[in-house]
Scaffold this active site. Structure first.
Site, mmCIF file in Angstrom:
data_model
loop_
_atom_site.group_PDB
_atom_site.id
_atom_site.type_symbol
_atom_site.label_atom_id
_atom_site.label_comp_id
_atom_site.label_asym_id
_atom_site.label_seq_id
_atom_site.Cartn_x
_atom_site.Cartn_y
_atom_site.Cartn_z
ATOM 1 C CE LYS A 9 -3.416 18.678 -7.648
ATOM 2 N NZ LYS A 9 -2.868 17.780 -8.663
ATOM 3 C CE1 TYR A 49 -7.034 13.897 -7.624
ATOM 4 C CE2 TYR A 49 -5.699 14.046 -5.846
ATOM 5 C CZ TYR A 49 -6.030 15.006 -6.566
ATOM 6 O OH TYR A 49 -5.661 15.730 -6.885
ATOM 7 C CG ASN A 112 -0.829 19.051 -10.807
ATOM 8 O OD1 ASN A 112 -1.253 19.163 -9.805
ATOM 9 N ND2 ASN A 112 -0.742 17.861 -11.718
ATOM 10 C CG HIS A 115 -8.404 19.614 -8.381
ATOM 11 N ND1 HIS A 115 -8.413 18.272 -8.920
ATOM 12 C CD2 HIS A 115 -9.846 19.789 -7.765
ATOM 13 C CE1 HIS A 115 -10.340 18.412 -8.843
ATOM 14 N NE2 HIS A 115 -10.868 18.786 -8.615
ATOM 15 C CD GLU A 126 -14.086 17.492 -8.142
ATOM 16 O OE1 GLU A 126 -13.776 19.264 -8.343
ATOM 17 O OE2 GLU A 126 -13.667 16.565 -9.000
HETATM 18 N N1 UDP Z 1 -0.705 12.410 -11.558
HETATM 19 C C1 UDP Z 1 -0.154 11.735 -11.540
HETATM 20 N N2 UDP Z 1 0.479 11.458 -12.335
HETATM 21 C C2 UDP Z 1 0.023 10.819 -13.431
HETATM 22 C C3 UDP Z 1 -1.638 11.724 -13.640
HETATM 23 C C4 UDP Z 1 -1.806 11.486 -12.140
HETATM 24 O O1 UDP Z 1 0.784 12.151 -10.517
HETATM 25 O O2 UDP Z 1 0.218 10.536 -14.513
HETATM 26 C C5 UDP Z 1 -1.761 13.378 -10.509
HETATM 27 C C6 UDP Z 1 -1.263 14.848 -10.612
HETATM 28 O O3 UDP Z 1 -1.318 15.452 -9.368
HETATM 29 C C7 UDP Z 1 -3.066 15.086 -11.061
HETATM 30 C C8 UDP Z 1 -4.048 14.033 -10.243
HETATM 31 O O4 UDP Z 1 -3.513 12.787 -9.884
HETATM 32 O O5 UDP Z 1 -3.662 16.445 -11.112
HETATM 33 C C9 UDP Z 1 -5.370 13.571 -10.857
HETATM 34 O O6 UDP Z 1 -5.261 13.629 -12.120
HETATM 35 P P1 UDP Z 1 -5.888 13.581 -13.324
HETATM 36 O O7 UDP Z 1 -6.243 13.280 -14.200
HETATM 37 O O8 UDP Z 1 -7.795 14.177 -13.401
HETATM 38 O O9 UDP Z 1 -5.755 15.409 -13.620
HETATM 39 P P2 UDP Z 1 -6.155 16.787 -13.993
HETATM 40 O O10 UDP Z 1 -7.483 17.333 -13.661
HETATM 41 O O11 UDP Z 1 -5.166 17.085 -12.500
HETATM 42 O O12 UDP Z 1 -5.149 17.758 -14.281
HETATM 43 MG MG MG Z 2 -9.107 15.112 -12.647
#
Ligand code: UDP
Ligand code: MG
Length: 153
Positions: A9, A49, A112, A115, A126
Site C-alpha cells: 500500500k 473494497y 497498515n 493487503h 483478486e
Molecule cells: N480499514 C480501515 N478502518 C477500519 C477497518 C479497515 O481503514 O476500521 C482499512 C484498512 O486499510 C484495511 C482495509 O480497510 O486493511 C480492508 O479492511 P479489511 O476488514 O478487509 O481488513 P484486512 O483484510 O486488510 O485485514
Molecule cells: Mg480484507
C-alpha cells in the site's frame, strides 16, 4: 500450487518498506510469480473494497489508497493464503502481534502497509482483478526441494 494477491500500500511505498516486505516473502520460501507497480483508481478500489462501501471510513480508505502508486504481487506456495495472512497480522497495526508485518511496521488501522487476500476464493478473484494472465509466471524455484518435503509439493 496455491496463489494469493498482495498489495504494498502507499504506506509501504512512502515509508520505504517495500524491500522489508519482499525480504520476508523471500526468506519464508514463498515464490513471487507476479509483481508490478500501478496507480489505483476509484473504480478498482470500489470493487476491491466492496465489502466496506457502507463503512464511514470508506472515502478516507479509497483516498489513501490513491495517494501514491502501489505494488501488486502474486505469491505462490503451499497454503500461501493462510500463511501470508498470518505473516500480515491483524488489520489494526496497534493490535497486530510483533513479528507480523503490521505488528512490526504499523501503528494504524488504515495505514497498515499491506493487503493480503483472505481466502482462496477471494485470492482467485483478486489476482484476476489486478493482473492479466500473461503477467503471472509459471515456474518453480530451483531450490523447491529444500523449501518443501517431497510429499508437500
Ligand atoms: N480499514 C480501515 N478502518 C477500519 C477497518 C479497515 O481503514 O476500521 C482499512 C484498512 O486499510 C484495511 C482495509 O480497510 O486493511 C480492508 O479492511 P479489511 O476488514 O478487509 O481488513 P484486512 O483484510 O486488510 O485485514
Ligand atoms: Mg480484507
Amino acid at each position: 500450487m496455491e496463489k494469493t494477491l498482495v498489495i504494498l500500500k502507499p504506506s509501504a511505498i512512502e515509508r520505504a518498506l517495500v524491500g522489508e516486505v519482499v525480504k520476508r516473502i523471500e526468506q519464508k520460501g514463498i515464490l513471487i510469480v507476479g509483481m508490478k507497480m500501478m496507480q489505483l483508481d476509484e473504480k478498482i478500489l470500489r470493487e476491491h473494497y466492496a465489502h466496506l462501501v457502507d463503512r464511514p471510513f470508506f472515502p478516507m480508505l479509497v483516498a489513501s489508497m490513491m495517494t501514491t502508486p502501489v505494488i501488486v504481487m502474486c505469491l505462490q506456495g503451499k497454503d500461501v493464503v493462510e500463511v501470508f495472512r498470518a505473516m500480515t497480522g491483524a488489520t489494526n497495526g496497534r493490535k497486530a502481534l510483533p513479528g507480523t508485518i503490521r505488528g512490526d511496521f504499523s501503528m494504524s488501522g488504515q495505514q497498515n502497509i499491506v493487503h493480503a487476500s483472505d481466502s482462496v476464493e477471494n485470492a482467485e478473484i483478486e489476482i484476476k482483478r489486478f493482473f492479466r494472465p500473461e503477467e503471472i509466471f509459471e515456474y518453480n524455484a530451483r531450490n523447491i526441494r529444500f523449501i518443501y518435503a517431497d510429499d508437500e509439493i
